[in-house]
Design an enzyme around this catalytic site. Structure first.
Site, PDB file in Angstrom:
ATOM      1  N   HIS A   1       0.819  -1.197   0.000  1.00 50.59           N
ATOM      2  CA  HIS A   1       0.000   0.000   0.000  1.00 50.59           C
ATOM      3  C   HIS A   1       0.867   1.267   0.000  1.00 50.59           C
ATOM      4  O   HIS A   1       0.615   2.211  -0.747  1.00 50.59           O
ATOM      5  CB  HIS A   1      -0.884  -0.051   1.250  1.00 50.59           C
ATOM      6  CG  HIS A   1      -1.802   1.096   1.396  1.00 50.59           C
ATOM      7  ND1 HIS A   1      -2.952   1.212   0.668  1.00 50.59           N
ATOM      8  CD2 HIS A   1      -1.736   2.199   2.166  1.00 50.59           C
ATOM      9  CE1 HIS A   1      -3.561   2.333   0.997  1.00 50.59           C
ATOM     10  NE2 HIS A   1      -2.838   2.957   1.903  1.00 50.59           N
TER      11      HIS A   1
ATOM     12  N   GLU B   1      -1.930  -5.150  -4.405  1.00 51.06           N
ATOM     13  CA  GLU B   1      -2.610  -4.663  -3.216  1.00 51.06           C
ATOM     14  C   GLU B   1      -4.034  -5.210  -3.151  1.00 51.06           C
ATOM     15  O   GLU B   1      -4.512  -5.616  -2.094  1.00 51.06           O
ATOM     16  CB  GLU B   1      -2.620  -3.138  -3.247  1.00 51.06           C
ATOM     17  CG  GLU B   1      -3.111  -2.512  -1.974  1.00 51.06           C
ATOM     18  CD  GLU B   1      -3.525  -1.073  -2.185  1.00 51.06           C
ATOM     19  OE1 GLU B   1      -3.532  -0.612  -3.343  1.00 51.06           O
ATOM     20  OE2 GLU B   1      -3.852  -0.423  -1.196  1.00 51.06           O
TER      21      GLU B   1
ATOM     22  N   ASN C   1      26.411 -23.209  -2.519  1.00 50.98           N
ATOM     23  CA  ASN C   1      27.286 -24.366  -2.513  1.00 50.98           C
ATOM     24  C   ASN C   1      26.827 -25.388  -1.494  1.00 50.98           C
ATOM     25  O   ASN C   1      26.804 -26.585  -1.772  1.00 50.98           O
ATOM     26  CB  ASN C   1      28.713 -23.933  -2.174  1.00 50.98           C
ATOM     27  CG  ASN C   1      29.518 -23.696  -3.422  1.00 50.98           C
ATOM     28  OD1 ASN C   1      29.194 -24.213  -4.477  1.00 50.98           O
ATOM     29  ND2 ASN C   1      30.548 -22.896  -3.309  1.00 50.98           N
TER      30      ASN C   1
END
Lengths: 120, 699
Positions: free
Chosen positions: B48, B70, B420
């Protein structure tokens, strides 16, 4: 000069509002949410409150309700900044005692126009 | 009054990015089915705010895009829509798109419009998947046409009957203000009806009991009149009637009073028109938006958000400093030898305050490591589903504070290390189950302070590193010879060698092993170090140590001839005086010495920096500072150690130029300049390569 309490959790909006109003010579106090605003308002009476609706801790509508219950804010103009296009939020605000609203997005001129109108 | 909106852009971008982070972490934590209302509220508020700010500051595309998000969030918040994994995924992707859009707007770059369109369509799809009836609203919000009232009749003015309800003034509205607004529209005549005033004993001074008849003699549009009463339309009886040319109040157009429902509708619709009809400010802002694109360096310099308590403590500190200063200057005005104790006390105070001030200023640059950590839940979630692994991420010490520069630079290396761990470390669920481990692997990110350093650990309970496998790999790649002898630890560190890939297959997750050497380089550049601990089948832990700040360094001051240098304390392992039997001349390759089981090259500092002044030549008469950088150790030969200091780093590059072997300079207490050594550079300069000294182990 009239003092205005600007309440918004968004720093950029708060800055914009505050900068614009200060530029027009108003005395501006900023608050980041309803709780902070309510504390300030209890401490120091202001001539106008402009508050955002959606905020953490205490939203704008609850803030308006709380303020309106304070004797010194019985007739003080309380404006809400709202982006809601639906009438629902405005109605909730009105029911809580809001004077009116400013629809976001607005530009500084629109803001000043409204504030001037309200503060006469 | 014209205000340059561009000045608020930086703040807007910052808080929008913060908002995106909130949305992202909130969405990641969201458990479809069990919804925490505060959580979804926080996500909604972030969206918002971004939407509101973007609209205000002239980023219509961002505002439009966020609007759809929204709407979706609003329905979830109100419980009108179920929270599904699908919706959360789409929202997460939308957060990414939004981040791209904001970045593009910030840097003045181009946004991938196709991507934005695809994502908008995705959002619309989710939105439409269950009739939330919001879709048409969204359309009308964006593109309502100019609703011009069909007032083709020759209207020359308006007659308004305005009868406030008793409570009107208690909403903060003032009838007088409304009447004044009429005057702004044009010539107005007003008559007041005092018939509503009750008997005195019934009179409530706070009630509104007057009503008005207003004649506006100006042919304005109806919405302009309606707009005046926009805020009070439910707090009064209102009739707005056209005044026709005959100057006779023709048949009253029933408005708000009789039909309250149709009236608000056109009023609400006409508002977007107002904005459409008033595009200049928006366009102006649009131009502004492009302006910051040129001074790109300016935007990257960025600003920093500091908690108020930190600022307060700074101001406090400065206050103390000022008091001490005035005390000292008073003492100096009329100094007597018997004041010496006072003077010493004052100086001690000054020292304490300066140090505290320094610490407080450092605090300003400190940010919690969560700024970096916050991206990992998403990363782990995305990657584990891609890799079909079950992985739980635990983060500890997210509030540990680190210098802003460290935060900015440590992100990419950490991402690489975590990837990794996920890709190579944690095994597939079946493999884990077969090995008697829980199916879900755990990756722990832990950050904490330890002795002036920040330590970041990345720990997994995966398969661990296989030293022999790594060794063979390195041999087969020609990086090592088959008869090289390495400790287990050295074998692990092979993964930091350039061009070393451990994955059996190169995956798109952790790439092709070009990373680890870069990771180590980046960490070294930050003045830090990286270590590996691993146990086959149990897991791997990578420990990164970083200085708390890059502006101040703990250094050992050393003397070489008439020069002083600073050796960063983090690089120093120990300092020793060599005995003759430790020194070893390696055939033609330079001097080395034996320290316990290792042979280390000796780097004569006076040779490296061409110090011509008188200096110690005999190894046994000077000192050796054993340093380590990028996994290499060597002994720096210096004349003397002068003490340890915290030194403020001044950039040589900015003030002079880049000098190899030197990372910066500082000013010592006596005002002289000392160079801060870059150990990696010094080793490179000296030409001493550890490889030359690895072999004579058997000697």
């Amino acid at each position: 000069m009239a003092s205005i309490l600007a309440v918004d959790d968004s720093a950029s909006m708060r800055q914009m509002v505050s900068f614009t109003l200060k530029g027009a010579g108003y005395d501006v106090i900023e608050a980041a949410d309803g709780v902070e605003a309510l504390n300030i308002a209890r401490d120091k009476s202001v001539n106008l409150v402009i508050t955002d609706v959606n905020m953490p801790n205490m939203d704008g509508i609850s803030l308006i309700r709380e303020l309106r219950n304070l004797p010194s804010y019985k007739f003080t103009p309380l404006l809400m900044l709202t982006t809601e296009s639906s009438a629902e939020k405005k109605q909730q605000g009105k029911a809580a005692g809001a004077t009116g609203w400013i629809v976001k997005p607005f530009n500084p001129d629109q803001l000043l126009g409204t504030v001037k109108k309200v503060l006469g | 009054m014209s205000i340059d909106m561009a000045q608020f852009h930086q703040v807007f971008f910052e808080e929008s990015f913060e908002g995106l982070d909130i949305m992202e972490s909130g969405l990641l934590d969201m458990d479809p089915g069990a919804v925490d209302s505060e959580q979804i509220n926080a996500i909604f508020r972030a969206a918002h705010s971004i939407k509101g700010g973007a609209g205000t500051f002239g980023f219509a595309d961002i505002s439009g895009f966020t609007h759809t998000m929204e709407t979706l969030l609003d329905e979830m918040r109100d419980g009108r829509r179920e929270i599904t994994t699908d919706a959360v995924d789409v929202l997460l992707k939308s957060v990414d798109v939004l981040r791209d859009m904001l970045t593009a707007a910030q840097d003045g770059g181009e946004v991938d419009q196709a991507n934005v369109d695809t994502q908008s369509a995705e959002l619309k799809r989710v939105l439409d998947s269950r009739p939330g009836q919001e879709a048409p609203a969204a359309v009308s919000d964006g593109e309502s046409e100019t609703v011009s009232e069909a007032t083709s009749a020759p209207v020359i003015g308006w007659h308004v009957v305005f009868r406030p309800h008793a409570h009107l003034m208690r909403t903060g509205n003032d009838p007088l203000r409304l009447l004044k607004e009429f005057r702004d529209l044009g010539d107005t005549s007003v008559s007041c009806d005092i018939g509503g005033i009750p008997e005195f004993h019934e009179y409530e001074p706070e009630d509104a009991c007057l009503s008005w008849d207003i004649h506006l003699h100006e042919a304005v549009d109806k919405y302009q009149v309606q707009e005046i009463f926009d805020w009070v339309e439910d707090d009064c009886d209102l009739a707005i009637m056209e005044i026709h040319d005959e100057s006779a109040p023709a048949e009253a157009t029933p408005a708000a009073s009789e039909a309250p429902s149709p009236a608000p509708a056109p009023a609400a619709e006409s508002k977007p028109d107002l904005k459409l009809a008033d595009p200049p400010p928006e366009r102006r802002a649009g131009v502004d938006r492009r302006k910051p694109s040129k001074p790109a360096a300016n935007t990257s310099a960025g600003s920093i958000r500091v908690d108020v308590p930190k600022i307060d403590s700074l101001i406090n500190m400065v206050g103390e400093l000022v008091i001490t200063q005035s005390m000292l200057s008073m003492l100096g005005e009329d100094f007597d030898m018997q004041d010496v104790p006072k003077l010493l006390e004052g100086l001690a105070q000054l020292e304490r305050h300066t140090r505290e001030l320094q610490e407080s200023v450092m605090q300003v640059r400190m940010m919690p490591i969560s700024f970096t950590f916050s991206r990992f839940p998403r990363l782990v979630r995305d990657l584990s589903s891609k890799l079909n692994k079950k992985i739980e991420l635990k983060m500890i010490g997210e509030s540990t504070e680190v210098d802003k520069t460290v935060i900015e630079k440590i992100g990419d290396p950490l991402v690489h290390l975590v990837r990794n761990s996920l890709d190579h470390g944690i095994e597939l669920p079946e493999v884990r189950a077969a090995a008697g481990k829980p199916e879900t692997g755990t990756v722990v990110l832990n950050a904490y302070h330890k002795g002036g350093n920040i330590v970041i650990e990345i720990k997994d309970d995966g398969k661990g590193l296989d030293g022999d496998f790594l060794f063979n790999k390195a041999v087969s790649k020609g990086l090592l010879k088959e008869d090289d002898v390495l400790t287990q630890q050295q074998k692990y560190e092979l993964i930091f060698m350039a061009g070393f890939s451990t994955a059996e297959q190169i995956s798109d997750v952790s790439g092709r092993g070009v990373g680890m050497d870069v990771v180590r380089k980046n960490i070294n550049e930050l003045g830090g170090s990286i270590e590996i601990e691993s146990e086959l089948g149990v897991g791997t832990s990578i420990v990164i140590r970083l200085p708390l700040t890059l502006a101040i360094l703990d250094g050992q001051v050393v003397r070489v001839g008439d020069e002083t240098y600073i050796v960063p304390l983090v690089s120093i392992i120990e300092s020793i005086q060599v005995r003759p039997e430790m020194i070893n001349l390696v055939g033609g390759k330079g001097e080395a010495f034996k320290l316990r089981d290792e042979y280390l090259p000796i780097v004569r500092m006076h040779e490296v920096f061409d110090v011509s002044a008188e200096h110690v030549e005999e190894l046994t008469e000077g000192l050796l500072v054993i340093v380590e950088a990028e996994g290499r150790k060597c002994g720096l030969f210096v004349d003397d150690l002068l003490g340890q200091h915290q030194v403020v780093i001044k950039s040589l590059e900015e003030n002079y130029g880049n000098v190899e072997g030197v990372s910066g300079a500082t000013i010592l207490g006596d005002g002289s300049v000392a160079l801060i050594l870059d150990i990696t550079g010094v080793i490179r300069l000296s030409g001493a390569r550890q490889d030359d000294f690895r072999l004579p182990r058997s000697a």
